[in-house]
Scaffold this motif. Structure first.
Motif, PDB file in Angstrom:
ATOM      1  N   ASP A 223       3.001   4.558  -1.002  1.00  0.00           N
ATOM      2  CA  ASP A 223       2.849   5.614  -2.004  1.00  0.00           C
ATOM      3  C   ASP A 223       3.718   5.272  -3.221  1.00  0.00           C
ATOM      4  O   ASP A 223       4.934   5.130  -3.086  1.00  0.00           O
ATOM      5  CB  ASP A 223       3.292   6.937  -1.391  1.00  0.00           C
ATOM      6  N   PRO A 224       3.128   5.157  -4.412  1.00  0.00           N
ATOM      7  CA  PRO A 224       3.922   4.792  -5.586  1.00  0.00           C
ATOM      8  C   PRO A 224       5.003   5.820  -5.937  1.00  0.00           C
ATOM      9  O   PRO A 224       6.012   5.468  -6.554  1.00  0.00           O
ATOM     10  CB  PRO A 224       2.881   4.671  -6.701  1.00  0.00           C
TER      11      PRO A 224
ATOM     12  N   ASP B 120      -3.291  -0.265 -13.270  1.00  0.00           N
ATOM     13  CA  ASP B 120      -3.778   0.704 -12.288  1.00  0.00           C
ATOM     14  C   ASP B 120      -3.225   2.066 -12.688  1.00  0.00           C
ATOM     15  O   ASP B 120      -2.085   2.414 -12.378  1.00  0.00           O
ATOM     16  CB  ASP B 120      -3.310   0.306 -10.883  1.00  0.00           C
TER      17      ASP B 120
ATOM     18  N   GLU C  61       0.805  -1.221   0.000  1.00  0.00           N
ATOM     19  CA  GLU C  61       0.000   0.000   0.000  1.00  0.00           C
ATOM     20  C   GLU C  61       0.838   1.271   0.000  1.00  0.00           C
ATOM     21  O   GLU C  61       0.315   2.377   0.116  1.00  0.00           O
ATOM     22  CB  GLU C  61      -0.930   0.016   1.220  1.00  0.00           C
TER      23      GLU C  61
ATOM     24  N   THR D 176      -3.897   5.113 -11.741  1.00  0.00           N
ATOM     25  CA  THR D 176      -3.568   6.034 -10.651  1.00  0.00           C
ATOM     26  C   THR D 176      -2.212   5.681 -10.040  1.00  0.00           C
ATOM     27  O   THR D 176      -1.376   6.563  -9.793  1.00  0.00           O
ATOM     28  CB  THR D 176      -4.657   5.986  -9.567  1.00  0.00           C
ATOM     29  N   TRP D 177      -1.991   4.388  -9.811  1.00  0.00           N
ATOM     30  CA  TRP D 177      -0.711   3.950  -9.247  1.00  0.00           C
ATOM     31  C   TRP D 177       0.423   4.267 -10.214  1.00  0.00           C
ATOM     32  O   TRP D 177       1.479   4.760  -9.810  1.00  0.00           O
ATOM     33  CB  TRP D 177      -0.763   2.453  -8.955  1.00  0.00           C
TER      34      TRP D 177
END
Length: 281
Positions: free
Chosen positions: A17-18, A53, A15, A55-56
């Motif tokens: 932050d990318p 994904d 989880e 957003t990621w």
């Protein structure tokens, strides 16, 4: 050239932050080039994801290209595939012929230095894993940021060419990584743990001086440089690093023999310590 892999659940929390994941992935690879005294040039990236994904990926690209552009590194290719989240990067760079820093040139009598401060990455990881908590939210955020967003010492590595006799970056903890220099160079080390550079944030996180020093000795993913310097070159270290704004601290000396001996305020200590083990259960 250097290649490193980062796996979700092992090197970063799924989880996380990318933006930070991307910085950590590229910084860890660039740090290997820094330890060689090299100038980075290109990187390739293999990315495995369970599902697309956007957003990621947007966050990942933000963090990745911010660091790549800072060091003028070009992404030249790679691969994407479906599977558990993981990243594999290969970086390439240049170093003048015969000038690369290695692990095998250290000799008995050389002095042991580290750049920056040590222990903050382990403290940040302990906070992320819930192994310890602090009441100061700003302190917690600072340490977590230092865990994910270390700055590779590219300019420092270049400045140490011709000065350091051996060098590497601290990715698995000082007591573990220094052992690679000792093995390749056929020497032993004495470390003065009371001379280890500790940040004010680490001292606040762990007020017990011995425990803070033990964190500094074992903390992985610091990406600071550990290097050795002959007596004749000691005076050149501070001058060489001054232009890149990096402080180096002498923490010990190489001796004949094998292994690492720890001293605290002049007294030998028997701390059974080890750095990160990639295959430990």
């Amino acid at each position: 050239m250097s290649t490193d892999s980062l796996v979700a659940g092992t090197h970063f929390l799924p989880e996380a932050d990318p933006v930070r994941v991307a910085h950590k992935a590229l910084a860890s690879n660039l740090s290997d080039l820094a330890a060689m005294g090299a100038t980075p040039a290109w990187v390739s990236l293999a990315l495995t994801m369970p599902e697309p994904d956007e957003t990621w990926l947007a966050g990942f690209c933000q963090g990745f290209f911010a660091l790549a552009e800072y060091y003028n590194v070009q992404l030249i290719g790679g691969d994407t595939t479906k599977g558990p989240l993981s990243l594999t990067l290969t970086v390439q760079g240049f170093v003048p012929q015969g000038k690369a820093l290695t692990r095998c040139g250290a000799q008995s009598g050389d002095w042991i230095y580290v750049t920056g401060t040590l222990g903050d990455s382990a403290a940040g990881l302990a906070l992320l894993l819930g192994q310890k908590s602090v009441d100061d939210a700003a302190l917690a955020e600072t340490l977590i940021e230092r865990h994910y967003c270390a700055q590779p010492r590219i300019l420092a590595g270049q400045a140490l060419r011709g000065i350091a006799s051996a060098a590497l970056d601290i990715s698995d903890g000082l007591v573990s990584d220094l052992g690679h220099i000792l093995k390749r160079s056929g020497v032993a080390a004495v470390i003065e743990v009371d001379k280890l550079p500790l940040s004010e944030e680490l001292r606040r996180f762990e007020p017990d001086a011995e425990k803070a020093s033990q964190l500094a000795l074992t903390s992985g993913e610091e990406y600071e440089l550990c290097f050795t310097v002959p007596e004749v070159n000691r005076g050149a270290v501070e001058t060489a690093l001054a232009h890149c704004g990096v402080k180096a601290t002498c923490v010990g000396q190489l001796r004949p023999g094998t292994g690492i001996t720890l001293f605290n305020a002049g007294e030998a200590v028997d701390w059974q310590l080890q750095g990160y083990d990639h295959f430990a259960e």
